[in-house]
Design an enzyme around this catalytic site. Structure first.
Site, PDB file in Angstrom:
ATOM      1  N   GLU A 115       0.792  -1.105   0.071  1.00 55.89           N
ATOM      2  CA  GLU A 115       0.040  -0.033   0.017  1.00 55.89           C
ATOM      3  C   GLU A 115       1.040   1.304   0.094  1.00 55.89           C
ATOM      4  O   GLU A 115       0.466   2.257  -0.202  1.00 55.89           O
ATOM      5  CB  GLU A 115      -1.005   0.070   1.262  1.00 55.89           C
ATOM      6  N   ARG A 152      21.208   8.851 -19.189  1.00 49.26           N
ATOM      7  CA  ARG A 152      21.588   9.378 -20.674  1.00 49.26           C
ATOM      8  C   ARG A 152      21.904  10.706 -20.806  1.00 49.26           C
ATOM      9  O   ARG A 152      22.503  11.310 -21.878  1.00 49.26           O
ATOM     10  CB  ARG A 152      20.359   9.058 -21.709  1.00 49.26           C
ATOM     11  N   ASP A 167      16.974  14.695 -29.333  1.00 47.91           N
ATOM     12  CA  ASP A 167      15.643  14.071 -28.702  1.00 47.91           C
ATOM     13  C   ASP A 167      14.624  14.960 -28.395  1.00 47.91           C
ATOM     14  O   ASP A 167      14.721  16.206 -28.336  1.00 47.91           O
ATOM     15  CB  ASP A 167      16.076  13.629 -27.282  1.00 47.91           C
TER      16      ASP A 167
HETATM   17  N1  SAH Z   1      -1.752   2.827  -2.058  1.00 48.57           N
HETATM   18  C1  SAH Z   1      -1.291   3.713  -2.955  1.00 48.57           C
HETATM   19  C2  SAH Z   1      -0.387   3.050  -4.271  1.00 48.57           C
HETATM   20  C3  SAH Z   1       0.309   1.950  -3.728  1.00 48.57           C
HETATM   21  S1  SAH Z   1       1.326   1.403  -5.160  1.00 48.57           S
HETATM   22  C4  SAH Z   1      -2.244   4.843  -3.386  1.00 48.57           C
HETATM   23  O1  SAH Z   1      -3.123   5.020  -2.987  1.00 48.57           O
HETATM   24  O2  SAH Z   1      -1.993   5.522  -4.383  1.00 48.57           O
HETATM   25  C5  SAH Z   1       2.815   0.718  -4.403  1.00 48.57           C
HETATM   26  C6  SAH Z   1       4.081   1.483  -4.587  1.00 48.57           C
HETATM   27  O3  SAH Z   1       4.321   1.683  -5.968  1.00 48.57           O
HETATM   28  C7  SAH Z   1       4.023   3.213  -4.302  1.00 48.57           C
HETATM   29  O4  SAH Z   1       4.383   3.062  -2.833  1.00 48.57           O
HETATM   30  C8  SAH Z   1       5.008   3.819  -5.200  1.00 48.57           C
HETATM   31  O5  SAH Z   1       6.330   3.534  -4.357  1.00 48.57           O
HETATM   32  C9  SAH Z   1       5.006   2.946  -6.342  1.00 48.57           C
HETATM   33  N2  SAH Z   1       4.029   3.601  -7.365  1.00 48.57           N
HETATM   34  C10 SAH Z   1       2.906   3.106  -7.783  1.00 48.57           C
HETATM   35  N3  SAH Z   1       2.492   3.820  -8.896  1.00 48.57           N
HETATM   36  C11 SAH Z   1       3.447   4.780  -9.236  1.00 48.57           C
HETATM   37  C12 SAH Z   1       3.778   5.803 -10.032  1.00 48.57           C
HETATM   38  N4  SAH Z   1       2.657   6.254 -11.049  1.00 48.57           N
HETATM   39  N5  SAH Z   1       4.808   6.537 -10.140  1.00 48.57           N
HETATM   40  C13 SAH Z   1       5.939   6.373  -9.164  1.00 48.57           C
HETATM   41  N6  SAH Z   1       5.684   5.269  -8.185  1.00 48.57           N
HETATM   42  C14 SAH Z   1       4.566   4.715  -8.384  1.00 48.57           C
END
Ligand code: SAH
Length: 254
Positions: A115, A152, A167
């Site tokens: 989560e 990069r 790019d």
């Molecule tokens: N419970 C959270 C989602 C957790 S997803 C909510 O309600 O939004 C699990 C992990 O994935 C997050 O803690 C984050 O580190 C990563 N993550 C998920 N989506 C992401 C995104 N779009 N960009 C960067 N990290 C992401």
């Protein structure tokens, strides 16, 4: 540049570190990627890194202690990384953000899982980063995206620096022009004659035209914050008015 990546799945990064430009940058000593297993910093005997959520609710959270322990160990070794955490609601990652980060000497990336991460971890975080409005199951794919884009941009990593300048989103902000390689004709599709003409001035102009055309079609908001030359502005107007490149050349006698 040195990266420290805090993750419960450090093996995720093996392929990334061993492939292409990134692996070359590591071999050449330009980049170092230290993938750190958070489990190694768990104090309890089962090496637990996650726990239930206070107040109830589904799923588990990454505990703060292993993350702090790992960070403090890094500090004790004399490092002082800029600290990022991957979060879906973080600052949207883009080329400008990558450019900013490419000027740092040391970057630590905390990869969330389950989560997410205990809120108190935010005390050591400089910025929250998102790679887009969607939910991943963990921060690891985001961390590779972020590192790749940064790496990069580090001088000496990409052999021909002109390729960086060409790019999309780089240099002047326009999107990239279309490219072709051999064969000159494939399944009836021909490479545009101009590109084979050897007329470099014309080729340069055609590419500019194509960049403006693509940007207008796909990301017109870019024109709100970049500056075009007079000639490029004339091209933009012509494209908006449905004039072809050939007609444009004719009209301006270029
Ligand atoms: N419970 C959270 C989602 C957790 S997803 C909510 O309600 O939004 C699990 C992990 O994935 C997050 O803690 C984050 O580190 C990563 N993550 C998920 N989506 C992401 C995104 N779009 N960009 C960067 N990290 C992401």
């Amino acid at each position: 540049m040195k990266f420290f990546v805090l993750s419960i799945f450090p093996q995720f990064f093996d392929g990334f570190k061993n492939t292409g430009i990134v692996s070359k940058a590591i071999k050449n000593g330009i980049v170092e990627i230290d993938t750190i297993n958070l489990r190694d910093f768990s104090r309890d005997k089962h090496k637990t890194v996650d726990d239930v959520v206070y107040g109830g609710g589904p799923g588990m959270l990454l505990k703060p202690e292993p993350i702090y322990e790992a960070y403090e160990t890094i500090l004790k070794k004399g490092h002082n990384p800029y600290v990022l955490i991957t979060e879906p609601w973080g600052r949207k990652f883009d080329q400008n953000f990558a450019k900013e980060l490419s000027e740092k000497k040391e970057i630590m990336i905390i990869c969330g899982r389950y989560e997410g991460v205990d809120e108190r971890v935010k005390n050591i975080v400089d910025e929250e980063v998102s790679i887009g409005d969607f939910i991943l199951s963990g921060g690891e794919p985001a961390a590779t995206v972020i590192m790749d884009a940064i790496i990069r941009l580090i001088p000496g990593v990409v052999g021909d620096e002109n390729s960086l300048r060409a790019d999309s989103f780089s240099n002047d902000g326009l999107l990239g022009y279309p490219n072709y390689t051999r064969p000159a004709e494939f399944k009836g599709m021909k490479v545009p004659d101009i590109l084979r003409s050897g007329n470099h001035k014309l080729i340069h102009m055609w590419r500019r035209w194509k960049q403006i055309e693509k940007t207008l079609e796909k990301k017109p908001e870019i024109f709100e914050y970049i500056e075009l030359s007079d000639k490029e502005n004339r091209m933009l107007e012509a494209i908006k008015n449905g004039i072809s490149f050939e007609e444009f050349l004719e009209k301006y006698k270029v």
